[in-house]
Design an enzyme around this catalytic site. Structure first.
Site, PDB file in Angstrom:
ATOM      1  N   LYS A 198      -7.470   3.345  -3.304  1.00 10.56           N
ATOM      2  CA  LYS A 198      -7.127   2.985  -2.192  1.00 10.56           C
ATOM      3  C   LYS A 198      -7.730   4.898  -1.648  1.00 10.56           C
ATOM      4  CE  LYS A 198      -5.223   2.351   2.789  1.00 10.56           C
ATOM      5  NZ  LYS A 198      -4.608   1.179   3.496  1.00 10.56           N
ATOM      6  N   ASP A 235       0.594  -1.492   0.238  1.00 10.30           N
ATOM      7  CA  ASP A 235       0.114  -0.266  -0.024  1.00 10.30           C
ATOM      8  C   ASP A 235       0.779   1.037  -0.145  1.00 10.30           C
ATOM      9  OD1 ASP A 235      -1.395  -2.368   0.425  1.00 10.30           O
ATOM     10  OD2 ASP A 235      -3.058  -0.773   1.630  1.00 10.30           O
ATOM     11  N   LYS A 270     -10.528   0.524  -3.021  1.00  7.62           N
ATOM     12  CA  LYS A 270     -10.620  -0.140  -1.846  1.00  7.62           C
ATOM     13  C   LYS A 270     -10.811   1.062  -0.559  1.00  7.62           C
ATOM     14  CE  LYS A 270      -6.757  -1.409   1.612  1.00  7.62           C
ATOM     15  NZ  LYS A 270      -5.631  -2.156   2.095  1.00  7.62           N
TER      16      LYS A 270
END
Length: 248
Positions: A168, A104, A197
């Protein structure tokens, strides 16, 4: 290529449908090694998609989660995206070498807000290439709390061009986390091959189901136990409702 937002998605019907959307998050700066151990045990017990940890925890978490069926992910440029490209690349490659299967990576918020889009894209392309070379998943974190809608859209399109696996909403460390409006905006302006996400605020089963309906394939959670225990109860209720009643 942009994607037109979808109508209602098909309902989730199994335990795994929801559990495998969860990235169990263990990235708070104050967590002790004992707390990381406890979090990994939860991730293993509840069979979530992944456990996301700090770079410093990668070695022992990879050992702990071996054979669990739960992926281990780490964070790069976390939480502000302010590291240099070289630093983010080193951090990414180091975690991959230690066994991370998902990264991430926080976008350079400052460069994006400065409209230095080529810098942003070049940096993400290098991180994406490093992940692909190692068979790992890349999730790019936008930190929407600091971005106007036009910058969110530009970031989504950049993520499509570098072929990120996920985009995300947030780190969970900004003033706000995901919003449904942001999720719909991102889904509508991201290549359909890039998954979505949510992060920052998915604390209940209702939150989890709403981000799914907004187009998410994953979400960060610290309230994993509460969400999945509530899901087990919901599934039992659904099964009882579906059973035919015996004629008297």
């Amino acid at each position: 290529m942009d994607q037109t937002p979808q109508d209602a998605r098909p309902p989730l019907t199994t335990y795994e449908d929801l559990a495998k959307m969860i990235d169990h998050s263990l990235v708070r700066p104050e967590f002790s090694e004992e707390q990381i151990n406890e979090g990994c045990a939860i991730a293993r017990q509840y069979q979530v998609a992944a456990v996301i940890v700090r770079p410093i925890d990668m070695d022992f978490v990879v050992r702990m989660m071996e054979g669990s069926g739960v992926a281990v992910g780490g964070v790069a440029g976390f939480p502000h995206g302010s590291s240099t490209t070289a630093t983010k690349l080193y951090e990414t490659r180091d975690m991959l070498r230690r066994g991370a299967k998902e990264i991430d990576a926080v976008i350079s918020v400052a460069k994006l807000r400065s409209r230095q889009f080529q810098h942003v894209e070049t940096e993400l392309q290098q991180i994406a290439d490093a992940c692909r070379e190692n068979g790992a998943i890349l999730k790019v974190v936008l930190e929407n709390a600091y971005l106007a809608d036009d910058l969110k859209i530009i970031a989504c399109r950049i993520c499509g061009r570098v072929r990120a696996d996920f985009i995300k909403t947030s780190t969970g460390f900004a003033p706000t986390g995901y919003t449904l409006d942001d999720l719909r905006l991102m889904r509508g302006h991201t290549n359909p091959n890039v998954k979505l996400k949510a992060s920052g605020g998915v604390r209940t089963l209702e939150n989890a189901l709403e981000v799914y309906q907004a187009g998410c394939s994953r979400f960060d959670a610290t309230a994993t136990v509460a969400i999945l225990e509530a899901w087990k109860v919901r599934l039992k209720e659904m099964a009882a409702t579906a059973q035919p009643t015996n004629a008297s």
